[in-house]
Design an enzyme around this catalytic site. Sequence first.
Site, mmCIF file in Angstrom:
data_model
loop_
_atom_site.group_PDB
_atom_site.id
_atom_site.type_symbol
_atom_site.label_atom_id
_atom_site.label_comp_id
_atom_site.label_asym_id
_atom_site.label_seq_id
_atom_site.Cartn_x
_atom_site.Cartn_y
_atom_site.Cartn_z
ATOM 1 N N SER A 30 0.773 -1.139 -0.083
ATOM 2 C CA SER A 30 -0.018 0.069 -0.023
ATOM 3 C C SER A 30 0.865 1.347 -0.091
ATOM 4 C CB SER A 30 -0.668 0.229 1.371
ATOM 5 O OG SER A 30 -1.766 -1.030 1.370
ATOM 6 N N HIS A 54 -3.232 0.357 -4.936
ATOM 7 C CA HIS A 54 -2.784 -0.907 -5.443
ATOM 8 C C HIS A 54 -3.202 -1.159 -6.838
ATOM 9 C CE1 HIS A 54 -1.369 -3.207 -1.859
ATOM 10 N NE2 HIS A 54 -2.418 -2.495 -1.166
ATOM 11 N N HIS A 113 -5.940 -9.161 -1.786
ATOM 12 C CA HIS A 113 -5.902 -9.295 -0.319
ATOM 13 C C HIS A 113 -6.845 -10.232 0.156
ATOM 14 C CE1 HIS A 113 -4.231 -5.342 -0.626
ATOM 15 N NE2 HIS A 113 -3.330 -5.675 0.549
ATOM 16 N N TYR A 152 -9.195 -10.040 2.252
ATOM 17 C CA TYR A 152 -10.343 -9.324 2.709
ATOM 18 C C TYR A 152 -11.176 -8.849 1.504
ATOM 19 C CZ TYR A 152 -7.314 -5.129 2.026
ATOM 20 O OH TYR A 152 -6.604 -3.875 1.311
ATOM 21 N N GLU A 153 -10.482 -8.744 0.489
ATOM 22 C CA GLU A 153 -11.275 -8.459 -1.017
ATOM 23 C C GLU A 153 -12.342 -9.596 -1.566
ATOM 24 O OE1 GLU A 153 -8.806 -6.034 -4.001
ATOM 25 O OE2 GLU A 153 -7.109 -6.996 -2.462
ATOM 26 N N ALA A 194 2.550 -2.226 4.510
ATOM 27 C CA ALA A 194 2.303 -1.414 5.228
ATOM 28 C C ALA A 194 1.782 -1.857 6.536
ATOM 29 C CB ALA A 194 1.088 -0.262 4.635
ATOM 30 N N MET A 248 -2.351 -6.610 6.860
ATOM 31 C CA MET A 248 -3.274 -7.414 6.207
ATOM 32 C C MET A 248 -2.700 -8.209 5.182
ATOM 33 S SD MET A 248 -6.434 -4.700 6.619
ATOM 34 C CE MET A 248 -6.687 -4.017 8.096
ATOM 35 N N SER A 249 -1.538 -8.512 4.888
ATOM 36 C CA SER A 249 -1.096 -9.173 3.720
ATOM 37 C C SER A 249 0.257 -9.917 4.169
ATOM 38 C CB SER A 249 -0.794 -7.798 2.826
ATOM 39 O OG SER A 249 0.388 -7.136 3.326
ATOM 40 N N ASN A 306 1.520 3.790 10.699
ATOM 41 C CA ASN A 306 0.671 4.396 11.898
ATOM 42 C C ASN A 306 1.070 3.609 13.006
ATOM 43 O OD1 ASN A 306 -1.063 2.309 10.155
ATOM 44 N ND2 ASN A 306 -1.947 2.227 12.085
ATOM 45 N N HIS A 333 -7.183 4.391 6.072
ATOM 46 C CA HIS A 333 -6.421 4.025 5.000
ATOM 47 C C HIS A 333 -5.724 5.231 4.250
ATOM 48 C CE1 HIS A 333 -5.152 1.461 1.718
ATOM 49 N NE2 HIS A 333 -5.928 2.256 0.851
HETATM 50 N N1 HPA Z 1 -3.700 -2.529 11.119
HETATM 51 C C1 HPA Z 1 -3.692 -3.424 10.096
HETATM 52 N N2 HPA Z 1 -3.041 -3.141 8.966
HETATM 53 C C2 HPA Z 1 -2.477 -2.069 8.851
HETATM 54 C C3 HPA Z 1 -2.350 -1.087 9.635
HETATM 55 C C4 HPA Z 1 -3.075 -1.301 11.024
HETATM 56 O O1 HPA Z 1 -2.983 -0.441 11.983
HETATM 57 N N3 HPA Z 1 -1.765 -0.039 9.158
HETATM 58 C C5 HPA Z 1 -1.268 -0.280 7.922
HETATM 59 N N4 HPA Z 1 -1.867 -1.538 7.483
#
Ligand code: HPA
Length: 281
Positions: A33, A64, A86, A88-89, A116, A217-218, A241, A255
């Site tokens: 990401s 993406h 992903h 989740y998609e 990320a 998430m990847s 973050n 996001h």
């Molecule tokens: N949680 C899950 N996936 C993420 C995060 C997060 O805080 N930041 C970037 N991808």
Amino acid sequence: MDEFYSRIQIEGATAIVRNRTHFQPTVGVVLGSGLSELANSVENADIIESSQIPHWPKSTVTGHKGKLIIGRLSGKVVMMLQGRSHFYEGLSVNQITLPVRVMASIGIKTLIVTNAAGGINPSFRGGDLMLIKDHINLPGLAGNNPLRGPNDDQVGVRFPDMTHPYDPELRKIAREVAAQADFSVQEGVYTYVAGPSFETPAELRFIKMIGGDAVGMSTVPSVIVARHAGMRVLGISSITNMAHLDPDESDATSHEEVLEAGKEIVPRLETLLRGVIKRLD
Ligand code: HPA
């Protein structure tokens, strides 16, 4: 559609890629990401729209792009995936890992995965880079492992060892490249969650308790498929973050925040990628 891909299906996808480039890539790179502009540094690039490759999963997420870029970087031939799919998609774990199966089938021996991630280790800061030294596959431990299903013994063994999912030598090279370029990198355990909702504070405290330094998430399904096929892996997380473990002290995670922070990290990540790729045998 079939739940699992056969060798013939993977070879079919591989043949399409081979037909569109004269390069023989040796290094695979997956851009996560907000990191897709790194693909601009590939020279003499052949660009393949992934929609033209059979079985290739479609990427539906902002940030993406879904392109394959094959060309030279730091004197090596790389195949970069600009964007990934992903779980989740709504795709299966088999679908999201098809690109890595194709990379293995094309003959790539080294995989560099970027993503990320949210920082959990309190010594981390947003904007840090973290070399992944190990992972916790939460969906996988609960049954959603990409190797579930028939095993192709010509690719790898039924029960692959996972003592060194991330290659110690590649991590050492990455640390040296960062030191030479005068920036520091963190090192830690990446915890894979399915998403797409970000984690609750209680879930984050759980992840911290079980040894996670970052959460995302990847990546992990791809790494398992790569290790099964005998590739060596370098994993790099952009800590976009800090995760909010205490609901009383925190703002929301978004996001957009993840994509913005990704941009700031890109120059350091590019230095790292270029430096590591240059030093590969
Ligand atoms: N949680 C899950 N996936 C993420 C995060 C997060 O805080 N930041 C970037 N991808």
